[in-house]
Design a protein around this motif. Structure first.
Motif, short mmCIF file in Angstrom:
data_model
loop_
_atom_site.label_atom_id
_atom_site.label_comp_id
_atom_site.label_asym_id
_atom_site.label_seq_id
_atom_site.Cartn_x
_atom_site.Cartn_y
_atom_site.Cartn_z
N PHE A 51 25.88 41.63 48.73
CA PHE A 51 26.88 40.89 49.50
C PHE A 51 26.69 41.24 50.96
O PHE A 51 26.06 42.25 51.30
N GLY A 52 27.21 40.40 51.81
CA GLY A 52 27.07 40.62 53.24
C GLY A 52 28.40 40.44 53.93
O GLY A 52 29.45 40.74 53.36
N ALA A 53 28.35 39.90 55.14
CA ALA A 53 29.54 39.76 55.97
C ALA A 53 30.62 38.91 55.31
O ALA A 53 31.80 39.11 55.56
N SER A 54 30.22 37.97 54.44
CA SER A 54 31.21 37.12 53.77
C SER A 54 31.92 37.84 52.63
O SER A 54 32.91 37.34 52.10
N SER A 55 31.40 38.99 52.20
CA SER A 55 31.92 39.78 51.08
C SER A 55 31.81 39.06 49.74
O SER A 55 32.39 39.50 48.76
N LEU A 56 31.10 37.96 49.68
CA LEU A 56 30.87 37.25 48.43
C LEU A 56 29.66 37.86 47.74
O LEU A 56 28.58 37.94 48.32
N VAL A 57 29.84 38.32 46.48
CA VAL A 57 28.75 38.96 45.75
C VAL A 57 27.85 37.88 45.14
O VAL A 57 28.31 36.97 44.47
N HIS A 58 26.55 38.01 45.40
CA HIS A 58 25.54 37.12 44.83
C HIS A 58 24.75 37.95 43.83
O HIS A 58 24.35 39.07 44.12
N GLU A 95 23.10 33.57 60.03
CA GLU A 95 23.88 34.45 59.17
C GLU A 95 22.91 35.44 58.55
O GLU A 95 21.90 35.05 57.98
#
Length: 136
Positions: A51-58, A95
């Protein structure tokens, strides 16, 4: 053949697999620009989860397959050459995360006329003889 050994700089660009630059994968554009700039080598690594700045786990886990897995583009060369390349990333990485690390090149070899293997950033099929890098 470029000789690379001793102190170096590792550039890591973390982006999403689905990030695009003019309808082509962003990671591919970065690799091609690095090659055109004459850098020692570049490799792309696909992550299995992050996950990154969006905090969405991929993730690649079956029940939550992602179409935007994390991708790391790793480039290693002399500090001056890597820093000279940084302006080419401006406008490309909308991004993501761009990192610089000091490292030490222990081995920098490529395929010679007799075959053999190379490794590390820049390794793999289709590279120029003598190109590639390994970083600690």
């Amino acid at each position: 053949m470029t000789r690379l050994g001793g102190p170096a700089l590792r550039l890591t660009v973390l982006v999403g697999e689905s990030d695009r630059w003019h309808h082509h994968p962003l990671y591919s554009e970065i690799v091609h620009r690095a090659r055109a700039a004459g850098l020692a080598g570049a490799s792309v690594f696909r992550g299995i989860e992050g996950f990154g700045a969006s905090s969405l786990v991929h993730t690649t886990r079956l029940l939550s397959l992602s179409e935007d897995l994390p991708v790391a583009v790793v480039i290693v060369d002399e500090e001056e050459r890597v820093r000279a390349f940084l302006p080419q990333l401006e406008g490309l990485v909308a991004e993501g995360l761009v990192l610089l690390d000091r490292c030490e090149v222990v081995t920098y070899t490529g395929r010679g006329p007799g075959g053999g293997t190379g490794g590390g950033p820049g390794g793999g099929a289709g590279r120029e003889p003598g190109r590639g890098a390994s970083a600690e």
